[in-house]
Structure formats: structure tokens, C-alpha cells
Design an enzyme around this catalytic site. Structure first.
Site, PDB file in Angstrom:
ATOM      1  N   TYR A  39       0.387  -1.538 -12.239  1.00  0.00           N
ATOM      2  CA  TYR A  39      -1.010  -1.474 -12.671  1.00  0.00           C
ATOM      3  C   TYR A  39      -1.132  -0.836 -14.055  1.00  0.00           C
ATOM      4  O   TYR A  39      -2.102  -0.141 -14.349  1.00  0.00           O
ATOM      5  CB  TYR A  39      -1.874  -0.751 -11.618  1.00  0.00           C
ATOM      6  N   CYS A  86     -13.306   3.809 -28.146  1.00  0.00           N
ATOM      7  CA  CYS A  86     -14.607   4.459 -28.288  1.00  0.00           C
ATOM      8  C   CYS A  86     -15.312   4.606 -26.946  1.00  0.00           C
ATOM      9  O   CYS A  86     -16.300   3.930 -26.660  1.00  0.00           O
ATOM     10  CB  CYS A  86     -15.458   3.665 -29.271  1.00  0.00           C
ATOM     11  N   GLY A 115       0.751  -1.243   0.000  1.00  0.00           N
ATOM     12  CA  GLY A 115       0.000   0.000   0.000  1.00  0.00           C
ATOM     13  C   GLY A 115       0.777   1.285   0.000  1.00  0.00           C
ATOM     14  O   GLY A 115       0.205   2.357  -0.236  1.00  0.00           O
ATOM     15  N   PRO A 126       4.400  -5.335  -0.729  1.00  0.00           N
ATOM     16  CA  PRO A 126       4.401  -4.124  -1.546  1.00  0.00           C
ATOM     17  C   PRO A 126       4.314  -4.448  -3.040  1.00  0.00           C
ATOM     18  O   PRO A 126       4.916  -5.419  -3.501  1.00  0.00           O
ATOM     19  CB  PRO A 126       5.762  -3.494  -1.221  1.00  0.00           C
ATOM     20  N   GLY A 127       3.571  -3.662  -3.752  1.00  0.00           N
ATOM     21  CA  GLY A 127       3.486  -3.804  -5.209  1.00  0.00           C
ATOM     22  C   GLY A 127       3.952  -2.521  -5.878  1.00  0.00           C
ATOM     23  O   GLY A 127       5.061  -2.429  -6.394  1.00  0.00           O
ATOM     24  N   ARG A 128       3.092  -1.504  -5.799  1.00  0.00           N
ATOM     25  CA  ARG A 128       3.351  -0.231  -6.477  1.00  0.00           C
ATOM     26  C   ARG A 128       4.712   0.374  -6.117  1.00  0.00           C
ATOM     27  O   ARG A 128       5.423   0.869  -6.991  1.00  0.00           O
ATOM     28  CB  ARG A 128       2.247   0.759  -6.093  1.00  0.00           C
ATOM     29  N   ARG A 170      -5.587   3.653 -15.386  1.00  0.00           N
ATOM     30  CA  ARG A 170      -5.609   4.376 -14.114  1.00  0.00           C
ATOM     31  C   ARG A 170      -6.263   5.765 -14.217  1.00  0.00           C
ATOM     32  O   ARG A 170      -7.050   6.130 -13.334  1.00  0.00           O
ATOM     33  CB  ARG A 170      -4.208   4.460 -13.496  1.00  0.00           C
TER      34      ARG A 170
END
Ligand code: LLP
Length: 413
Positions: free
Chosen positions: A369, A341, A238, A271-273, A309
């Protein structure tokens, strides 16, 4: 450090982004190996001698080459599906190095997890606990678990990525946790190992994290008083990054807030981001510059299909030219949009740029992401992923082909 502008050219490590765009076309994701490894090591070093385990959250970017590099550094992985489990194993991880999160693990996925010997399954509901116990019993195995608790704190982030409030679908309400641990401890094929929480993503203040951690520590101590000893506390992921003007805590500050966790508990994190976010950019070219009475639009070859995003969270990504603008470029305030579209198909609103057809741009901080949320909407093949390592350029995933887009389909007889 890994992304620099020199004489108006964006360099990724030692390689001009324009050279990558020339060779692989746009849209195209480009990642820096040095940045990836530095980010992971920053976490690892912040703990010093404190026992800890970093389970990188595969959902942020599951490219096999990146997972394999992290595996070589000693990372474990946080997975949320059978697909991510297969990816982590394919990248070299052993089952024991995995933690399985998620609110809706299927019978097949739990079976797959037990077969792979996943190190910990973070259980999020009573029926999941019972389902897991039954599957483990059938297989003659003991399932190692943590309960993911919902500490009911406001993480102060976008509502779509807040997960630790009572009204969110995630976790077990913390005041019901003691009773559920006692129940888990009595189940024949469950071994209680830890407690987990994850309150949200892109967190930019420490207070909610500290609050959640202290509630979880209180729970672990209460469990001890009831004879249930945990070996680890999983604080989730996070930690936010800087997209625009946020001021997230540093990894070191974040890790310091975890120092209240008593030494006898291993600290696990997911942790990712903050590991991959600033590792990647998305390169795109301007197809058309379109002026309407209301707007200057730059219609790009990347879209919400490559970077959702902005459309989904009104997220900001910096936009930079990767090479000097042509003299014919028109300086204006542009909305950067894609070919899809949907009016929601935008990459950035109101950016002051000098653009002309063919201008090549980088959307910054697209490592997390980005590809992992890409789709084939409008039958768009997903772009290639390129890894830069010093002066070396490695195609770690090639561009999807039109044939691949139709693979597996069949006509009705
Ligand atoms: N652990 C669990 C249980 C999670 O649900 C997540 C993210 C993580 C770890 C990793 O969180 P991170 O360190 O990356 O914040 N698509 C959104 C983010 C969704 C995050 C979902 N869960 C975005 O692009 O902002």
C-alpha cells in the site's frame, strides 16, 4: 535479514541504500527479492501437506516484476478490478489462477473476467449474482463463484480497514447466505464453488479470525446439509505486520487457526500486506530543515503522494537514516512532512533524528500500500521502483516523466 544497518549504512540485501539513491534519485521505492520470496514460502510451508491455494492480493503492490516472481513460486492472485486482472495476466498468471473480489464489479469487468476464465468470482450482492448470471448466459459460459459473506465480527483494527462488521459495505450478511446459495444453485449459468470472507486488514489478534472462520465453516456444513457441496473456503487476507510495537500472530500461528477447517475443503487465502509489507522501503531526502516557534520540521521530497498511510490511517512507519549523519546535523524531535499543499501531508510525527538538508532517509515497511496507493496530486511524477536481488539492482519501474503526466489530455477546440 534483507534490511540491515552496518556501520550506520542501510543495506538492502548486499546493496547500500545510498548507492540506489545516488543512481535513481529520491523519492524511490526499493524492494528485496529474497524477502518477498521468503514471505511467500513461509505461508506455503506452513500448510505442509494440507491442500491450499495462496492468492496474493495484487492491491497491496501490483508491480509486474513482483507479481511475476510470485507467479514463478506458484502463487495465484486476488484481483479487484479489470486493471488488476490485466496486470496479473501480464505477469504470467492464467485466468484459472485468479480470484476476483470486490463489492462493485462492473458489467465490463465481469465480462473481462469470464473471457479470461477467472477461477472464482467472489460475489458480494444479489444484483451482482444476477448480473453475472446474465452475462455468463449471453456468453454461453458457466461462472464459477463463491459468495463473500460478512460474518459480523469486529476485527479490532483501524475503522477504515475493517470490513467484516454488519455496518460495512462488504459481503453478504451471513444469515442471508443460505437463501442466496440456494438461489445461486438454481441459476442456469452459475456454478457454486466456495465461500469467502475477509474481515479486515492489519489484524493483530487471532480471535476475530478464528471466530469468522468458525462461522464460515458452520455455514459450509449447513450448506452441505442442504445439498450444496463447496470445494473451497477462502479466508481472505488481513494478517498484520510489525510497523511499530504491534505483536501480530506469526504466519504459522495464523495457519494453525485454519486447521479447524475440515480436510475436504481446500483452503484459499488472499494475503497482501504480510507478503509485501516488509519487502520494501521508500527512500527520501530532506530538502529543508525548518524551525518554527512550535516545531522542527524536516521537509522531505516524499509526501502523502508516495505514502498515504500516515495521512489516511495515522499509520506509523519507522524512519531511519541510510548513512551516517553529517557532523552539522541537528539532533531534534522532527515532524517529517512532504511538499504537498495539505496539512495532512505528513510521513511521521515527533521522531528523534539528527538531520541536515540532504540527509537521506528510509521509511520502512513501505512495500504494501505504498506505490499502489501513490497518486499524481500536485502533478508529482510517481517514483521509480527498484528490486534488489543479492548484489544486483534492477529498475522494475522507471520514474514517471512530466510528459507522461500530461499524456491523454487535449485542449478544447
Ligand atoms: N482480500 C480482500 C477481499 C481484501 O479486501 C484485502 C484488502 C485483501 C484480501 C488483502 O488484505 P491484506 O492481507 O493486505 O491485509 N490500504 C490499507 C489496506 C487496505 C486493505 C484492503 N483490502 C492500508 O494501507 O493499511
Amino acid at each position: 535479514m534483507s534490511f540491515n544497518h552496518v556501520d550506520g549504512r542501510l543495506l538492502i540485501e548486499a546493496v547500500p541504500a545510498s548507492a540506489i539513491a545516488d543512481r535513481f534519485g529520491t523519492p524511490c521505492y526499493v524492494y528485496s527479492r529474497a524477502r518477498l520470496e521468503a514471505n511467500w514460502r513461509t505461508y506455503d510451508r506452513a500448510f505442509g501437506a494440507r491442500r491450499h491455494r495462496i492468492h496474493y492480493a495484487v492491491k497491496a503492490n501490483g508491480n509486474l516484476a513482483l507479481l511475476n516472481l510470485l507467479h514463478r513460486l506458484g502463487s495465484g492472485f486476488d484481483i479487484v478490478s479489470g486493471g488488476e486482472l490485466a496486470r496479473a495476466i501480464a505477469a504470467g498468471a492464467s485466468g484459472a489462477e485468479l480470484v476476483f473480489s470486490g463489492v462493485g464489479k462492473s458489467q465490463a469487468e465481469l465480462t473481462q473476467a469470464l473471457a479470461a476464465g477467472v477461477g472464482c468470482i467472489n460475489v458480494e450482492s444479489v444484483p451482482e449474482l444476477e448480473r453475472l448470471n446474465a452475462i455468463a448466459q449471453n456468453r454461453g459460459q458457466i461462472a464459477p463463484i463463491a459468495l463473500r459473506v460478512n460474518p459480523d465480527v469486529d476485527p479490532k483494527t483501524h475503522p477504515y480497514i475493517s470490513t467484516g462488521l454488519e455496518q460495512n459495505k462488504f459481503g453478504i450478511p451471513i444469515r442471508e447466505a443460505l437463501a442466496l446459495y440456494q438461489r445461486a444453485a438454481r441459476l442456469s449459468n452459475i456454478a457454486v464453488r466456495g465461500v469467502a470472507c475477509h474481515i479486515g486488514s492489519q489484524l493483530t489478534t487471532l480471535a476475530p479470525i478464528a471466530d469468522a472462520v468458525s462461522r464460515v465453516v458452520d455455514l459450509a456444513l449447513e450448506l452441505e446439509r442442504h445439498g450444496i457441496a463447496l470445494s473451497h473456503i477462502d479466508v481472505g487476507g488481513g494478517l498484520g505486520i510489525v510497523y511499530q510495537d504491534e505483536t501480530p500472530p506469526s504466519v504459522a500461528e495464523y495457519v494453525r487457526t485454519l486447521s479447524d477447517i475440515p480436510e475436504r475443503f481446500d483452503i484459499h487465502l488472499e494475503p497482501g500486506r504480510s507478503i509485501v509489507g516488509d519487502v520494501g522501503v521508500l527512500l527520501t531526502s530532506v530538502e529543508y530543515v525548518k524551525q518554527t516557534p512550535a516545531k522542527h520540521f524536516a521537509i522531505c521530497d516524499a509526501a502523502m503522494t508516495e505514502l498515504i498511510r500516515p495521512a489516511l490511517y495515522q499509520a506509523w512507519h519507522d524512519v531511519v537514516l541510510i548513512e551516517p549523519a553529517l557532523p552539522s546535523a541537528l539532533a531534534a524531535t522532527y515532524d517529517l512532512v512532504g511538499p504537498v499543499c495539505e496539512t495532512a501531508d505528513f510521513l511521521a510525527y515527533g521522531r528523534a533524528l539528527a538531520l541536515s538538508p540532504g540527509t537521506r532517509l528510509a521509511l520502512m515497511n513501505a512495500g504494501a500500500y505504498g506505490f499502489s496507493m501513490a497518486s499524481n496530486y500536485n502533478a508529482r511524477p510517481r517514483p521509480p521502483e527498484i528490486l534488489v536481488d543479492g548484489a544486483n539492482v534492477i529498475e522494475i519501474r522507471r520514474r514517471e516523466t512530466l510528459v507522461e503526466l500530461m499524456t491523454g489530455e487535449a485542449m478544447a477546440p
